[in-house]
Design an enzyme around this catalytic site. Structure first.
Site, PDB file in Angstrom:
ATOM      1  N   TRP A   1      48.652  13.001  33.421  1.00 20.23           N
ATOM      2  CA  TRP A   1      47.596  12.006  33.428  1.00 20.23           C
ATOM      3  C   TRP A   1      48.165  10.727  34.008  1.00 20.23           C
ATOM      4  O   TRP A   1      49.312  10.378  33.779  1.00 20.23           O
ATOM      5  CB  TRP A   1      47.100  11.774  32.002  1.00 20.23           C
TER       6      TRP A   1
ATOM      7  N   ASP B   1      54.168  15.328  30.155  1.00 23.62           N
ATOM      8  CA  ASP B   1      54.606  15.980  28.926  1.00 23.62           C
ATOM      9  C   ASP B   1      55.860  16.784  29.237  1.00 23.62           C
ATOM     10  O   ASP B   1      55.958  17.428  30.281  1.00 23.62           O
ATOM     11  CB  ASP B   1      53.524  16.913  28.382  1.00 23.62           C
TER      12      ASP B   1
END
Length: 175
Positions: free
Chosen positions: A101, A120
């Site tokens: 993101w 992540d």
């Protein structure tokens, strides 16, 4: 017997749809779907090589392991600096997710807005240290391109568990 029953239901549904839909309406809907599919790659999700290069000479101030650190303005997860990595590198034994993101954060040291890739790190169970949830620019999950509430590890090559999150500067926002 099952095939006949299924065929009858499918035929009935198809005929009902055909009675209420014109060819132009079908072509219009199909065209909109094609445009939607072609626009999907333009959504603000950085997919390939989010670790291109952090720009050099970024003035830094503050503790990268503090939730109020300027790069973490839209992070949601455990900060990798508290889990054996750094603000921009995954801990040993984990891999960076393929998709991420993107957010924009203002650096208080120089007053510039920087484009931040929230990656992540995947491959181990959740770190559990330094949980930080800052939601600047976040939208509900039904708009996945703008939400930080997804497990971006599920989009990786191998479906592996989430461990922690990075805040990688990938550029300066152009005015």
């Amino acid at each position: 017997m099952l095939n006949n029953w299924l065929d009858k239901i499918a035929e009935k549904a198809t005929r009902k749809q055909a009675r209420h839909t014109s060819r132009r309406s079908f072509i219009r809907t199909f065209g909109i779907a094609l445009i939607g599919v072609s626009v999907y790659p333009l959504l603000p999700v950085f997919r390939d090589n989010a670790f291109a290069q952090e720009p050099g000479n970024i003035p830094e101030s503050g503790d990268p392991n503090d939730c109020n650190y300027w790069r973490h303005c839209a992070i949601d997860g455990f900060m990798c600096g508290c889990c054996g990595g750094t603000v921009s590198s995954c801990p040993p034994g984990t891999v960076v997710s393929d998709i991420t993101w993107i957010g924009t954060c203002r650096n208080p040291k120089d007053g510039k807005d920087y484009v931040i890739s929230y990656n992540d790190c995947c491959g181990k169970s959740a770190c559990g240290n330094c949980l930080c949830q800052r939601d600047e620019g976040d939208t509900p999950v039904y708009r996945p391109q703008n939400t930080n509430n997804l497990n971006w590890c599920s989009g990786s090559q191998a479906d592996v568990p989430y461990h922690c999150s990075l805040s990688v500067v990938i550029g300066v926002k152009e005015s």
